[in-house]
Write a protein that holds these residues in place. Structure first.
Motif, PDB file in Angstrom:
ATOM      1  N   GLU A 891       0.840  -1.203   0.000  1.00  0.00           N
ATOM      2  CA  GLU A 891       0.000   0.000   0.000  1.00  0.00           C
ATOM      3  C   GLU A 891       0.878   1.258   0.000  1.00  0.00           C
ATOM      4  OE1 GLU A 891      -3.443   2.025   2.802  1.00  0.00           O
ATOM      5  OE2 GLU A 891      -2.965  -0.089   3.087  1.00  0.00           O
ATOM      6  N   ILE A 892       1.963   1.222   0.814  1.00  0.00           N
ATOM      7  CA  ILE A 892       2.884   2.368   0.878  1.00  0.00           C
ATOM      8  C   ILE A 892       3.520   2.600  -0.488  1.00  0.00           C
ATOM      9  CG2 ILE A 892       5.061   3.193   1.905  1.00  0.00           C
ATOM     10  CD1 ILE A 892       4.285   1.508   4.432  1.00  0.00           C
ATOM     11  N   LEU A 893       3.996   1.506  -1.123  1.00  0.00           N
ATOM     12  CA  LEU A 893       4.634   1.616  -2.443  1.00  0.00           C
ATOM     13  C   LEU A 893       3.660   2.180  -3.467  1.00  0.00           C
ATOM     14  CD1 LEU A 893       6.597  -1.788  -2.556  1.00  0.00           C
ATOM     15  CD2 LEU A 893       7.569   0.484  -2.226  1.00  0.00           C
ATOM     16  N   THR A 894       2.399   1.747  -3.383  1.00  0.00           N
ATOM     17  CA  THR A 894       1.380   2.209  -4.332  1.00  0.00           C
ATOM     18  C   THR A 894       1.128   3.705  -4.165  1.00  0.00           C
ATOM     19  OG1 THR A 894       0.351   0.023  -4.134  1.00  0.00           O
ATOM     20  CG2 THR A 894      -0.954   1.756  -5.204  1.00  0.00           C
ATOM     21  N   LYS A 905      11.240  14.952  -5.817  1.00  0.00           N
ATOM     22  CA  LYS A 905      10.748  13.612  -5.489  1.00  0.00           C
ATOM     23  C   LYS A 905      11.001  12.586  -6.593  1.00  0.00           C
ATOM     24  CE  LYS A 905       6.981  14.954  -2.363  1.00  0.00           C
ATOM     25  NZ  LYS A 905       5.542  14.888  -2.115  1.00  0.00           N
ATOM     26  N   ALA A 906      11.631  13.004  -7.702  1.00  0.00           N
ATOM     27  CA  ALA A 906      11.772  12.128  -8.874  1.00  0.00           C
ATOM     28  C   ALA A 906      12.383  10.771  -8.519  1.00  0.00           C
ATOM     29  CB  ALA A 906      12.615  12.824  -9.932  1.00  0.00           C
ATOM     30  N   ALA A 907      13.510  10.784  -7.745  1.00  0.00           N
ATOM     31  CA  ALA A 907      14.202   9.528  -7.414  1.00  0.00           C
ATOM     32  C   ALA A 907      13.336   8.643  -6.525  1.00  0.00           C
ATOM     33  CB  ALA A 907      15.520   9.832  -6.705  1.00  0.00           C
ATOM     34  N   VAL A 908      12.617   9.255  -5.573  1.00  0.00           N
ATOM     35  CA  VAL A 908      11.763   8.502  -4.651  1.00  0.00           C
ATOM     36  C   VAL A 908      10.631   7.810  -5.405  1.00  0.00           C
ATOM     37  CG1 VAL A 908      10.113   8.755  -2.740  1.00  0.00           C
ATOM     38  CG2 VAL A 908      12.304   9.974  -2.664  1.00  0.00           C
ATOM     39  N   VAL A 909       9.918   8.560  -6.245  1.00  0.00           N
ATOM     40  CA  VAL A 909       8.776   8.009  -7.000  1.00  0.00           C
ATOM     41  C   VAL A 909       9.242   6.929  -7.970  1.00  0.00           C
ATOM     42  CG1 VAL A 909       6.936   8.583  -8.651  1.00  0.00           C
ATOM     43  CG2 VAL A 909       7.469  10.164  -6.774  1.00  0.00           C
ATOM     44  N   GLN A 910      10.392   7.175  -8.638  1.00  0.00           N
ATOM     45  CA  GLN A 910      10.919   6.198  -9.609  1.00  0.00           C
ATOM     46  C   GLN A 910      11.262   4.869  -8.923  1.00  0.00           C
ATOM     47  OE1 GLN A 910      11.024   6.335 -12.866  1.00  0.00           O
ATOM     48  NE2 GLN A 910      12.014   4.339 -13.021  1.00  0.00           N
ATOM     49  N   THR A 911      11.885   4.937  -7.725  1.00  0.00           N
ATOM     50  CA  THR A 911      12.264   3.711  -6.993  1.00  0.00           C
ATOM     51  C   THR A 911      11.011   2.947  -6.554  1.00  0.00           C
ATOM     52  OG1 THR A 911      14.206   4.901  -6.170  1.00  0.00           O
ATOM     53  CG2 THR A 911      13.718   2.810  -5.124  1.00  0.00           C
ATOM     54  N   ARG A 913       8.146   2.945  -8.047  1.00  0.00           N
ATOM     55  CA  ARG A 913       7.563   2.323  -9.253  1.00  0.00           C
ATOM     56  C   ARG A 913       8.353   1.079  -9.664  1.00  0.00           C
ATOM     57  NH1 ARG A 913       6.071   7.823 -12.761  1.00  0.00           N
ATOM     58  NH2 ARG A 913       4.356   8.481 -11.401  1.00  0.00           N
ATOM     59  N   GLU A 914       9.673   1.140  -9.502  1.00  0.00           N
ATOM     60  CA  GLU A 914      10.501  -0.038  -9.815  1.00  0.00           C
ATOM     61  C   GLU A 914      10.140  -1.202  -8.892  1.00  0.00           C
ATOM     62  OE1 GLU A 914      14.562   1.210  -9.636  1.00  0.00           O
ATOM     63  OE2 GLU A 914      14.432   2.449 -11.435  1.00  0.00           O
ATOM     64  N   CYS A 915       9.847  -0.889  -7.621  1.00  0.00           N
ATOM     65  CA  CYS A 915       9.409  -1.928  -6.669  1.00  0.00           C
ATOM     66  C   CYS A 915       8.094  -2.567  -7.155  1.00  0.00           C
ATOM     67  CB  CYS A 915       9.199  -1.334  -5.280  1.00  0.00           C
ATOM     68  SG  CYS A 915      10.740  -0.842  -4.456  1.00  0.00           S
ATOM     69  N   LEU A 916       7.149  -1.749  -7.601  1.00  0.00           N
ATOM     70  CA  LEU A 916       5.847  -2.253  -8.078  1.00  0.00           C
ATOM     71  C   LEU A 916       6.018  -3.088  -9.345  1.00  0.00           C
ATOM     72  CD1 LEU A 916       3.767   0.998  -7.457  1.00  0.00           C
ATOM     73  CD2 LEU A 916       3.529  -1.162  -6.201  1.00  0.00           C
ATOM     74  N   ILE A 917       6.924  -2.657 -10.222  1.00  0.00           N
ATOM     75  CA  ILE A 917       7.197  -3.428 -11.451  1.00  0.00           C
ATOM     76  C   ILE A 917       7.753  -4.805 -11.091  1.00  0.00           C
ATOM     77  CG2 ILE A 917       8.689  -3.532 -13.503  1.00  0.00           C
ATOM     78  CD1 ILE A 917       8.425  -0.404 -13.567  1.00  0.00           C
ATOM     79  N   LYS A 918       8.612  -4.833 -10.056  1.00  0.00           N
ATOM     80  CA  LYS A 918       9.198  -6.109  -9.612  1.00  0.00           C
ATOM     81  C   LYS A 918       8.088  -7.041  -9.109  1.00  0.00           C
ATOM     82  CE  LYS A 918      13.008  -8.320  -9.374  1.00  0.00           C
ATOM     83  NZ  LYS A 918      13.809  -8.493 -10.586  1.00  0.00           N
ATOM     84  N   CYS A 919       7.107  -6.460  -8.386  1.00  0.00           N
ATOM     85  CA  CYS A 919       5.974  -7.249  -7.892  1.00  0.00           C
ATOM     86  C   CYS A 919       5.144  -7.789  -9.055  1.00  0.00           C
ATOM     87  CB  CYS A 919       5.089  -6.392  -6.986  1.00  0.00           C
ATOM     88  SG  CYS A 919       5.905  -5.940  -5.436  1.00  0.00           S
ATOM     89  N   MET A 920       5.003  -6.982 -10.115  1.00  0.00           N
ATOM     90  CA  MET A 920       4.257  -7.444 -11.308  1.00  0.00           C
ATOM     91  C   MET A 920       5.017  -8.575 -12.007  1.00  0.00           C
ATOM     92  SD  MET A 920       2.496  -4.147 -13.099  1.00  0.00           S
ATOM     93  CE  MET A 920       3.873  -3.047 -13.113  1.00  0.00           C
ATOM     94  N   ASP A 921       6.367  -8.463 -12.038  1.00  0.00           N
ATOM     95  CA  ASP A 921       7.175  -9.523 -12.663  1.00  0.00           C
ATOM     96  C   ASP A 921       6.959 -10.868 -11.969  1.00  0.00           C
ATOM     97  OD1 ASP A 921       8.154  -7.626 -14.351  1.00  0.00           O
ATOM     98  OD2 ASP A 921      10.093  -7.386 -13.333  1.00  0.00           O
ATOM     99  N   TYR A 922       6.799 -10.824 -10.652  1.00  0.00           N
ATOM    100  CA  TYR A 922       6.526 -12.053  -9.894  1.00  0.00           C
ATOM    101  C   TYR A 922       5.086 -12.537 -10.097  1.00  0.00           C
ATOM    102  CZ  TYR A 922      10.869 -11.723  -7.139  1.00  0.00           C
ATOM    103  OH  TYR A 922      12.180 -11.705  -6.735  1.00  0.00           O
ATOM    104  N   GLY A 923       4.214 -11.651 -10.579  1.00  0.00           N
ATOM    105  CA  GLY A 923       2.792 -11.996 -10.763  1.00  0.00           C
ATOM    106  C   GLY A 923       1.965 -11.811  -9.507  1.00  0.00           C
ATOM    107  N   PHE A 924       2.547 -11.073  -8.507  1.00  0.00           N
ATOM    108  CA  PHE A 924       1.811 -10.858  -7.257  1.00  0.00           C
ATOM    109  C   PHE A 924       0.724  -9.791  -7.434  1.00  0.00           C
ATOM    110  CE2 PHE A 924       6.011 -12.054  -5.012  1.00  0.00           C
ATOM    111  CZ  PHE A 924       5.704 -13.400  -5.133  1.00  0.00           C
TER     112      PHE A 924
END
Length: 929
Positions: A891-894, A905-911, A913-924
């Motif tokens: 929820e925090i990442l979202t 905030k560019a670096a914070v938001v980008q990181t 989003r990369e975390c969320l992409i990693k979760c999508m790669d796992y199919g979670f």
């Protein structure tokens, strides 16, 4: 039972090894070796002890232990590789190559072995290339030198090339094997200074680090001939011969720090006789009229450097005892020389001071009261033996000797002042009509009045005489010396405002006269030196030092004097600067004791109003503006015998006072202060080394290390800074050392490796536990930089420690700066090793809560580091990622990932989003269309 105990000791050694306590590990393995006869266990123990030897750089021992393991099992691959590493460090590349070749045969796919093979092959080829080129160069030089028809300039050039070859091991050996010593002796016989100089310098290179060659050269050239050459007036020749003798002494006494094995060890069994012969000839040089002042100085330098023990923990002081018994009277003769008497030996401005320094070092090197009593009796007999009512010259020499001893071991000098008639003779000589008597007596009174009780005696008995001499003498030198005597007596109360010896304003008048003489360039250097000595005493008065720092011409005149060839002035200049910066030790005044002293009508020290901090800061500013740093840097480069440990301590105190204001540190660096501090932090008194290290820490904390400590010097800064982490140092020293190490560790991995090798890590970890907020913050920031290093990461990977737990818990601190540093360290550790990602979840149950707090932090830098840690955990393991997704972290990442990224905030938001992409790669999770 013995076998079981051996196994237990082996395990204990392994534990010590993992904790990097290699000495304890070696001890455990050695004890185990005595208890077992089991071949397999013996091989393991020898192999393990070899590993300890590699870590402690005891390469000879490591090679020996590895060889014993190989004798038991010829296919022991670990022992073979460890012997290879040890042999490589010992320079035995061909043997090392054979060992790693065997390793590569046993394990052909091991990349480490293949890489070592390639590296050693390249090194061997390069060594052979140098060897063959060196051989041909030596042959060519010999051809020119042996040819009687060679032109003079070619002959000289060939001789100079030999100097360069003599400094290379291969070249030195080639010269030696081809009858080079005989040829160099022929060169010396030519009596041509440039060729003799070249021959001496070549011999010096050949002796360095080689005991057998040094012994042969000493016997071939002969010590009497060497000393004869050193006795000449030519300064360059005298110094070159001094360097040759030093190289011989170092090699014979083992000071070259090289291992002597095989033939070299067999050739030379005992060097004590040769060393004693050298010492004896040097002592004879001190009293020979044939020896020049330069030669006498070099003989004193060699005795100063090589006779007293370098470490008082060493029990054997036999060299000092030999010199006391056979040479103390000779040294006293040098100390008692009076330049104006016809019987005086050839001297330089530094000779008597060097002799005083030698007496001081010999006295300090004595181990017990009987030895010190024997030393004192020799001095007493020598001085009283000079007393003669019929011969005034002898009396003058006696007082000059006492004066010289007072400049060395002061306690001994004080005892000699108590001899019947000494003080009375001093006062009587003041009233003599001969100027030489007056000069010697005044100098002696100056040195005698250091202690307040002595000064009080002289104020009672000698002040009127000194004033009378000052008024009546026409000799400028006596006038200045008399003034210095009055200066010293006037300052006998020290910094105590209530203990002024003379009337109000008298000390300022004396100081004004000293400054006037100091600025008078027409007066000779030796005489102006006395003016500085007068100021060294008078500047204990705050009015005097305040006036002095405002007199820029006088300051610069003193700095220029400090840069001249006469280095005996250094102590006086350093003392004056310590007084001006108030960098001397001040006893803490306890209010209750002050009240008690007043009640009992005891004297209470008073502080001068101009000794308050505002005035001190103003004086420091003016000194910096006048160029004090470049003068100090020049003083540090002085000859080691003149620059005593006490003078080094004074210079370190001044540097520390100058570095107090961060705004001034750039000026200090620009004028060479950073480079000058390094030798002060490595050598000298314990107090001096700490003060210099503290000044280095102040500079290292705020300066660019590449500018402050250019080149390889930056690596020398690490050890002094690490020494300040000792718990015996005060909190400010700990804190500023940590700041300095943080700055250095951020520059390069080579510096991080140096900090790690100096064993700073346990201390840094210790301060991470500290209750003091600033210390904890500084230590955590330092660790944040250090974790980039692989060896530091290995400490976190090791089992059985709480290092990672500490970093995780520090991420949950309330202090933003500590959180920021700890989160940075954790981000780098989890990025480097997946194992640490899993370990993080096991070290504390609070890990997830701490991570969530980091990802929601108000400070963007902390939040960014928290999100990087989250990404590292997600990327490390699918099971761990699933655990994180099931928590509130998703929820925090979202929330963070959905924000509009602005510039901050560019670096914070980008990181996020990369975390969320990693979760999508796992199919979670799935993207919302």
């Amino acid at each position: 039972m013995a076998e079981a105990e051996a196994v237990q000791l082996k395990e204990e050694g392994n534990r010590h090894f993992q904790l990097q306590d290699y000495k304890a590990a070696t001890k455990s393995y050695s004890q185990a070796l005595k208890l077992t006869k089991d071949k397999a266990l013996l091989a393991t123990l020898y192999r393990n002890r070899a590993a300890c030897g590699l870590k402690t750089e005891s390469y000879v021992q490591a090679a020996s232990d590895a060889s014993r393991a190989i004798d038991i099992n010829s296919s022991d691959i670990k022992a073979l590789y460890r012997r290879c590493q040890a042999l490589e460090h010992l320079g035995k590349l061909d043997q090392a190559f054979k060992d790693v070749q065997r390793c590569a045969t046993l394990e052909p796919r091991n990349q480490n072995f293949q890489e070592t093979l390639r590296r050693l092959n390249t090194s061997i080829q390069e060594k052979l290339r140098v060897q063959f080129s060196t051989d041909s160069r030596v042959q060519k030089m010999f051809e020119i030198l042996l040819d009687e028809n060679s032109e003079a300039d070619k002959l000289e050039k060939a001789a100079n090339n030999l100097i360069v070859l003599g400094r290379e091991e291969a070249g030195a050996e080639m010269i030696f094997q081809n009858n080079g010593v005989g040829l160099l002796l022929q060169l010396m016989d030519t009596k041509r200074p440039e060729l003799v100089l070249a021959a001496v310098r070549t011999l010096s290179g050949m002796c360095s680090g080689h005991r057998a060659r040094a012994t042969v050269i000493l016997h071939a050239v002969r010590i009497d001939r060497i000393c004869g050459l050193m006795a000449v007036e030519n300064k360059e020749m005298s110094l070159a011969v001094c360097n040759l003798l030093q190289a011989i002494i170092d090699s014979l006494s083992g000071e070259d720090k090289r291992e002597h094995r095989g033939k070299d060890e067999a050739l030379v069994l005992d060097t004590k006789k040769d060393l004693k012969q050298i010492t004896s000839h040097l002592l004879d040089m001190l009293v020979s009229k044939k020896v020049s002042g330069q030669g006498r100085d070099q003989a004193l330098n060699l005795l100063n450097k090589n006779v007293p023990r370098k470490d008082l923990a060493i029990h054997d002081n036999s060299r000092t005892i030999y010199v006391v018994d056979n040479g103390l009277r000779k040294i006293l003769k040098v100390v008692g020389q009076v330049p104006d008497l016809p019987s005086c030996l050839p001297l330089t401005d530094n000779t008597r001071m060097l002799a005083s320094v030698l007496i001081n070092k010999l006295y300090d090197d004595l181990r017990c009261d009987p030895e010190r009593d024997h030393f004192r009796k020799i001095c007493e007999e020598y001085i009283t033996g000079k007393f003669d009512p019929q011969d005034m010259d002898k009396n003058v020499i006696a007082i000059q000797t006492v004066s010289g001893i007072l400049q060395g071991p002061f306690d001994l000098g004080n005892q000699l002042l108590g001899l019947k008639g000494v003080m009375e003779l001093m006062v009587a000589l003041c009233g003599s009509e001969r100027e030489v008597d007056q000069l010697v007596a005044v100098e002696a009174l100056i040195h005698a009045s250091t202690k307040l009780n002595r000064a009080t005696f002289i104020i009672t008995n000698g002040v009127s005489l000194l004033k009378e001499i000052y008024k009546t003498t026409k000799n400028e030198k006596i006038k200045i010396c008399t003034l210095v005597g009055l200066c010293k007596l006037g300052s006998a109360g020290g910094t105590d405002y209530g203990l002024r010896q003379f009337a109000e304003g008298s000390t300022e008048k004396l100081a004004k006269q000293c400054r006037k003489w100091l600025c008078n360039a027409s007066i000779d250097t030796l005489t102006r030196r006395w003016a500085v000595e007068g100021l060294a005493y008078l500047t204990l008065d705050a009015d005097v030092k305040d006036d002095f720092v405002q007199d820029i011409p006088a300051l610069q005149a003193m700095f220029e004097l400090a840069k001249t060839a006469d280095k005996t002035i250094l102590y006086s200049v350093a003392t004056t600067l310590v007084n001006c910066t108030n960098s001397y030790d001040v006893k803490e005044v306890i209010p209750e004791l002050v009240q008690l002293a007043k009640f009992s009508k005891q004297h209470v020290p008073e502080e001068h109003p101009k000794d308050k901090k505002d005035f001190i800061d103003m004086r420091v500013k003016r000194l910096l503006k006048a160029g004090v740093t470049s003068a100090l840097a020049c003083m540090v480069k002085a000859d080691s015998a003149i620059l005593t440990d006490q003078t080094k301590e004074l210079l370190a105190r001044v540097f520390l006072a100058l570095c107090d204001n961060p705004k001034d540190r750039g000026t200090i660096v620009a004028q060479g202060g950073g480079k000058a501090l390094i030798p002060l932090a490595l050598e000298g008194t314990d107090v001096g080394k700490v003060k210099a290290a503290h000044a280095l820490a102040k500079i290292a904390a705020v300066s660019n290390p590449d500018i402050a400590f250019p080149g390889e010097r930056v690596y020398e800064v690490v050890r002094p800074l690490v020494s300040l982490l000792d718990t015996q140092r005060d909190g400010l020293q700990n804190y500023e050392a940590l700041l300095g190490l943080t700055n250095l560790s951020g520059r390069s991995d080579k510096l991080r490796q140096k900090i790690f090798k100096e064993r700073a890590l346990p201390d840094i970890e210790n301060y991470m536990f500290e209750n003091h907020d600033q210390l904890r913050q500084a230590a955590t920031e330092c660790m944040c930089n250090m974790v980039v290093n692989k060896e530091v990461q290995e400490r976190f990977l090791a089992d059985g420690n709480d290092r990672l737990k500490l970093v995780v818990l520090l991420c949950g601190e309330d202090d933003d700066k500590v959180q920021n540093a700890a989160a940075g360290a954790l981000a780098m550790l989890t990025a480097a090793h997946k194992k640490l990602c899993l370990k993080m979840t096991q070290v504390t149950t609070q890990w997830l809560e701490i991570l969530q707090r980091l990802c929601l932090h108000d400070r963007l830098s902390v939040q960014h580091r928290g999100l990087v840690i989250a990404y590292n955990l997600l990327a490390a393991d699918a099971e761990l990622a699933k655990k994180l997704v099931e928590s509130e972290l998703l929820e925090i990442l979202t929330v963070v990932g959905k924000q509009e990224p602005d510039e901050k905030k560019a670096a914070v938001v980008q990181t996020a989003r990369e975390c969320l992409i990693k979760c999508m790669d796992y199919g979670f999770i799935k993207p919302v269309s």
